[in-house]
Scaffold this active site. Sequence first.
Site, PDB file in Angstrom:
ATOM      1  N   GLY A   1       0.720  -1.105   0.018  1.00  0.00           N
ATOM      2  CA  GLY A   1      -0.018  -0.085   0.017  1.00  0.00           C
ATOM      3  C   GLY A   1       0.632   1.204   0.024  1.00  0.00           C
ATOM      4  CG  ASN A   2      -0.148   4.799  -1.540  1.00  0.00           C
ATOM      5  OD1 ASN A   2      -0.966   5.510  -0.972  1.00  0.00           O
ATOM      6  ND2 ASN A   2      -0.512   3.948  -2.588  1.00  0.00           N
ATOM      7  CG  HIS A   3       2.946   6.374   4.017  1.00  0.00           C
ATOM      8  ND1 HIS A   3       2.476   5.516   5.315  1.00  0.00           N
ATOM      9  CD2 HIS A   3       4.102   6.135   3.715  1.00  0.00           C
ATOM     10  CE1 HIS A   3       3.618   4.701   5.677  1.00  0.00           C
ATOM     11  NE2 HIS A   3       4.522   5.202   4.687  1.00  0.00           N
TER      12      HIS A   3
END
Length: 401
Positions: free
Chosen positions: A212-214
């Site tokens: 995923g990412n932030h």
Amino acid sequence: MLSGKKVLLGVSGGIAAYKTPLIVRLLIKQGAEVRVVMTPSALDFVTPLTLATLSQNPVHSTFTAETSGEDHPRWNNHVELALWADLFLIAPATSNTISAMAHARCNNLLLACYLSAQCPVFVAPAMDLDMYAHPANQSNMAKLAEFGNVIFPAQDGFLASGLEGKGRMMEPQDIVERLESHLAKNAPLRGKTVLITAGPTYEAIDPVRFIGNHSSGKMGYALAEEAAALGANVILVSGPTAQTTETNTIKLVEVISAAEMYTAVFEHYHKVDIAIAAAAVADFKPQDKANQKIKKNVGLSNISLVETQDILAEMGHQKKHQFLLGFALETENEIENATAKCQKKNLDAIVLNSLNDKEAGFGGDKNKITFIEKEGTKHAFELKSKTAVARDIFQQIIQLG
Ligand code: CTP
């Protein structure tokens, strides 16, 4: 038009205050959220209990909380109340209150809210006919109009004094209709549908792990709220985020992966007027998802990745009547790379997020953008809250027609 709008109602001390419960009822019926502030003398004409019951919110008439039940009084924060409001209606507005508003006097909570308000203000005067006609009152009302406040003129009819003439507060139904038509006039996206992607996507490695990412989703959700405030129906396709929305003209479609986002987007894309890709879609996903949790003792030396579908590029490919806006995050040759991305993906414009400012970007509440039109015209903006950035972006879109 009033659905989801936050309306602050200011009630001042005139006999017409007895009609304010009806105003609250009508506003609530239209889907507005209502909070009420009263001047101390308004309490003689209508009870806070009635208005609190109908508005489903506490009613305030003093600078400190009336029933805090605590040792120390709590402040009724007029700034917070005023900034909460999308619109502020003062009904009835007595001669005294109108005069105080015109001269920045601030000796009650209603007036403090008025002086702090940043939203459109509507004033429904009510008083006896001679008071209404008096040049001092007329000049005070003219002053309020000069400040940009909208005056709902008093009506002809029987007055509490027994006299007949101009001074009756506009009827509640008419006040609410006027508020609606004012909002409609100022709703440039009325009748339009806006599709927005927001948040990250999660690409599963196994049933419990993902890539995923932030991305917090804040920018996409701010865009959705702004589109709704401008009168649009919004379809918000969102990856997993902590953001929420209670606006009933925003249809939230929750997805997890890029593939799910792709499917959700193309269920709606052909019928929308504006599409904005604000999501931080994962560019790669694991080639295979393990059906069971990968055990440590089995080991995992590498994960084979494959590209996800580029949702925005496909939107560009299928574009017909839609206005299509993408986002770009670049670390070098920012303008050139973003402009090239805009052309390659067949967009109408692209928003370049700057990473050069520590406060801007992922996770935070602020952003610094450059809006680039497809033929290269650039509009650079200062570091701002994501809400203010969303406003700038829609102003650009509306200007481009
Ligand atoms: N985007 C998308 N689908 C993807 C990847 C990106 O819809 N699979 C959209 C994003 O929502 C954003 C825009 O494409 O509006 C730009 O994403 P970005 O990651 O900056 O660009 P990429 O095209 O992925 O190129 P690169 O990462 O090489 O810069």
